[in-house]
Design a protein around this motif. Sequence first.
Motif, PDB file in Angstrom:
ATOM      1  N   GLN A  93       0.884  -1.294   0.006  1.00 18.66           N
ATOM      2  CA  GLN A  93       0.022   0.086   0.083  1.00 18.66           C
ATOM      3  C   GLN A  93       0.962   1.272   0.047  1.00 18.66           C
ATOM      4  O   GLN A  93       1.791   1.233   0.754  1.00 18.66           O
ATOM      5  CB  GLN A  93      -0.891  -0.093   1.200  1.00 18.66           C
ATOM      6  CG  GLN A  93      -1.956   0.938   1.167  1.00 18.66           C
ATOM      7  CD  GLN A  93      -2.884   1.029   2.384  1.00 18.66           C
ATOM      8  OE1 GLN A  93      -3.122  -0.125   3.085  1.00 18.66           O
ATOM      9  NE2 GLN A  93      -3.078   2.085   2.916  1.00 18.66           N
ATOM     10  N   ASP A  94       0.595   2.325  -0.757  1.00 19.26           N
ATOM     11  CA  ASP A  94       1.454   3.609  -0.753  1.00 19.26           C
ATOM     12  C   ASP A  94       1.341   4.389   0.348  1.00 19.26           C
ATOM     13  O   ASP A  94       0.243   4.664   0.666  1.00 19.26           O
ATOM     14  CB  ASP A  94       0.930   4.504  -2.099  1.00 19.26           C
ATOM     15  CG  ASP A  94       1.808   5.415  -2.342  1.00 19.26           C
ATOM     16  OD1 ASP A  94       2.762   5.639  -1.591  1.00 19.26           O
ATOM     17  OD2 ASP A  94       1.639   6.323  -3.228  1.00 19.26           O
ATOM     18  N   PRO A  95       2.629   4.440   1.100  1.00 17.61           N
ATOM     19  CA  PRO A  95       2.509   5.123   2.311  1.00 17.61           C
ATOM     20  C   PRO A  95       2.547   6.610   2.406  1.00 17.61           C
ATOM     21  O   PRO A  95       2.340   7.352   3.206  1.00 17.61           O
ATOM     22  CB  PRO A  95       3.805   4.508   3.058  1.00 17.61           C
ATOM     23  CG  PRO A  95       4.811   4.460   1.784  1.00 17.61           C
ATOM     24  CD  PRO A  95       3.896   3.832   0.764  1.00 17.61           C
ATOM     25  N   TYR A  96       2.454   7.179   1.099  1.00 20.23           N
ATOM     26  CA  TYR A  96       2.483   8.576   0.974  1.00 20.23           C
ATOM     27  C   TYR A  96       1.038   9.094   0.633  1.00 20.23           C
ATOM     28  O   TYR A  96       1.116  10.509   0.620  1.00 20.23           O
ATOM     29  CB  TYR A  96       3.374   8.896  -0.464  1.00 20.23           C
ATOM     30  CG  TYR A  96       4.848   8.560  -0.231  1.00 20.23           C
ATOM     31  CD1 TYR A  96       5.572   9.005   0.676  1.00 20.23           C
ATOM     32  CD2 TYR A  96       5.462   7.286  -0.788  1.00 20.23           C
ATOM     33  CE1 TYR A  96       7.153   8.972   0.970  1.00 20.23           C
ATOM     34  CE2 TYR A  96       6.882   7.111  -0.529  1.00 20.23           C
ATOM     35  CZ  TYR A  96       7.561   7.564   0.230  1.00 20.23           C
ATOM     36  OH  TYR A  96       8.979   7.215   0.534  1.00 20.23           O
ATOM     37  N   VAL A  97       0.214   8.365   0.338  1.00 18.53           N
ATOM     38  CA  VAL A  97      -1.150   8.777   0.096  1.00 18.53           C
ATOM     39  C   VAL A  97      -2.053   8.336   1.346  1.00 18.53           C
ATOM     40  O   VAL A  97      -1.734   7.180   1.800  1.00 18.53           O
ATOM     41  CB  VAL A  97      -1.933   8.526  -0.954  1.00 18.53           C
ATOM     42  CG1 VAL A  97      -0.766   9.260  -2.302  1.00 18.53           C
ATOM     43  CG2 VAL A  97      -1.842   7.210  -1.403  1.00 18.53           C
ATOM     44  N   LEU A 125      -1.936   1.846  -9.229  1.00 15.59           N
ATOM     45  CA  LEU A 125      -0.436   1.486  -8.945  1.00 15.59           C
ATOM     46  C   LEU A 125       0.360   2.594  -9.123  1.00 15.59           C
ATOM     47  O   LEU A 125       0.374   3.095 -10.429  1.00 15.59           O
ATOM     48  CB  LEU A 125      -0.394   0.163  -9.841  1.00 15.59           C
ATOM     49  CG  LEU A 125       0.888  -0.802  -9.359  1.00 15.59           C
ATOM     50  CD1 LEU A 125       0.922  -1.045  -8.011  1.00 15.59           C
ATOM     51  CD2 LEU A 125       1.016  -1.848 -10.304  1.00 15.59           C
ATOM     52  N   VAL A 126       1.260   2.879  -8.223  1.00 14.30           N
ATOM     53  CA  VAL A 126       2.235   4.052  -8.459  1.00 14.30           C
ATOM     54  C   VAL A 126       3.677   3.561  -8.113  1.00 14.30           C
ATOM     55  O   VAL A 126       3.901   2.281  -7.704  1.00 14.30           O
ATOM     56  CB  VAL A 126       2.030   5.177  -7.529  1.00 14.30           C
ATOM     57  CG1 VAL A 126       0.760   5.799  -7.811  1.00 14.30           C
ATOM     58  CG2 VAL A 126       2.115   4.657  -6.356  1.00 14.30           C
ATOM     59  N   SER A 176       4.091  15.143  -8.599  1.00 16.85           N
ATOM     60  CA  SER A 176       4.376  14.642  -7.240  1.00 16.85           C
ATOM     61  C   SER A 176       5.925  14.233  -7.115  1.00 16.85           C
ATOM     62  O   SER A 176       6.683  14.059  -7.963  1.00 16.85           O
ATOM     63  CB  SER A 176       3.624  13.105  -7.388  1.00 16.85           C
ATOM     64  OG  SER A 176       3.874  12.336  -6.061  1.00 16.85           O
ATOM     65  N   GLU A 177       5.979  14.522  -5.687  1.00 17.64           N
ATOM     66  CA  GLU A 177       7.560  14.224  -5.411  1.00 17.64           C
ATOM     67  C   GLU A 177       7.752  12.709  -5.095  1.00 17.64           C
ATOM     68  O   GLU A 177       8.925  12.262  -4.888  1.00 17.64           O
ATOM     69  CB  GLU A 177       7.858  15.260  -4.002  1.00 17.64           C
ATOM     70  CG  GLU A 177       7.986  16.549  -4.403  1.00 17.64           C
ATOM     71  CD  GLU A 177       8.354  17.254  -3.146  1.00 17.64           C
ATOM     72  OE1 GLU A 177       8.805  16.819  -2.156  1.00 17.64           O
ATOM     73  OE2 GLU A 177       8.225  18.404  -3.013  1.00 17.64           O
ATOM     74  N   ASN A 178       6.332  12.104  -4.953  1.00 18.16           N
ATOM     75  CA  ASN A 178       6.558  10.755  -4.403  1.00 18.16           C
ATOM     76  C   ASN A 178       6.299   9.730  -5.388  1.00 18.16           C
ATOM     77  O   ASN A 178       6.539   8.444  -5.180  1.00 18.16           O
ATOM     78  CB  ASN A 178       5.430  10.419  -3.228  1.00 18.16           C
ATOM     79  CG  ASN A 178       5.726  11.393  -1.968  1.00 18.16           C
ATOM     80  OD1 ASN A 178       6.949  11.318  -1.474  1.00 18.16           O
ATOM     81  ND2 ASN A 178       4.902  11.818  -1.429  1.00 18.16           N
ATOM     82  N   GLU A 179       5.832  10.094  -6.685  1.00 13.05           N
ATOM     83  CA  GLU A 179       5.826   9.128  -7.689  1.00 13.05           C
ATOM     84  C   GLU A 179       6.111   9.652  -8.908  1.00 13.05           C
ATOM     85  O   GLU A 179       6.025  10.857  -9.299  1.00 13.05           O
ATOM     86  CB  GLU A 179       4.361   8.576  -7.725  1.00 13.05           C
ATOM     87  CG  GLU A 179       3.224   9.567  -8.099  1.00 13.05           C
ATOM     88  CD  GLU A 179       1.834   9.119  -7.917  1.00 13.05           C
ATOM     89  OE1 GLU A 179       1.039   9.062  -8.836  1.00 13.05           O
ATOM     90  OE2 GLU A 179       1.477   8.775  -6.733  1.00 13.05           O
ATOM     91  N   SER A 180       6.403   8.906  -9.851  1.00 11.29           N
ATOM     92  CA  SER A 180       6.992   9.306 -11.058  1.00 11.29           C
ATOM     93  C   SER A 180       5.886   8.992 -12.369  1.00 11.29           C
ATOM     94  O   SER A 180       5.876   9.474 -13.414  1.00 11.29           O
ATOM     95  CB  SER A 180       8.416   9.083 -11.656  1.00 11.29           C
ATOM     96  OG  SER A 180       8.497   7.667 -11.520  1.00 11.29           O
TER      97      SER A 180
END
Length: 85
Positions: free
Chosen positions: A3-7, A48-49, A72-76
């Motif tokens: 699970q994406d911890p940034y969102v 999915l990121v 976004s700084e957390n995903e490209s």
Amino acid sequence: MNQDPYVNSKEVGRVRRLYVSQRVRRFGIGRMLMDSVIAEASKNYKMLVLKTDNPVADTFYRSIGFSVNFNSENESHFLLLPNAH
């Protein structure tokens, strides 16, 4: 994948540390791995990121359907998942 911890959403999964050795690239291994990851992610997530700054990886992810996220700084890259739960 986790699970994406940034969102603050349980609907976004994150691919982490997926590598294919340079000497065996271009044989479809990365595609097979990502097909598996995408199929598994579709059971639990809607998106999915991932994050990469590697131009070769960028080309690969775009070739399998990922879009680029310039804001976004957390995903490209991100992929809206088919048949998401």
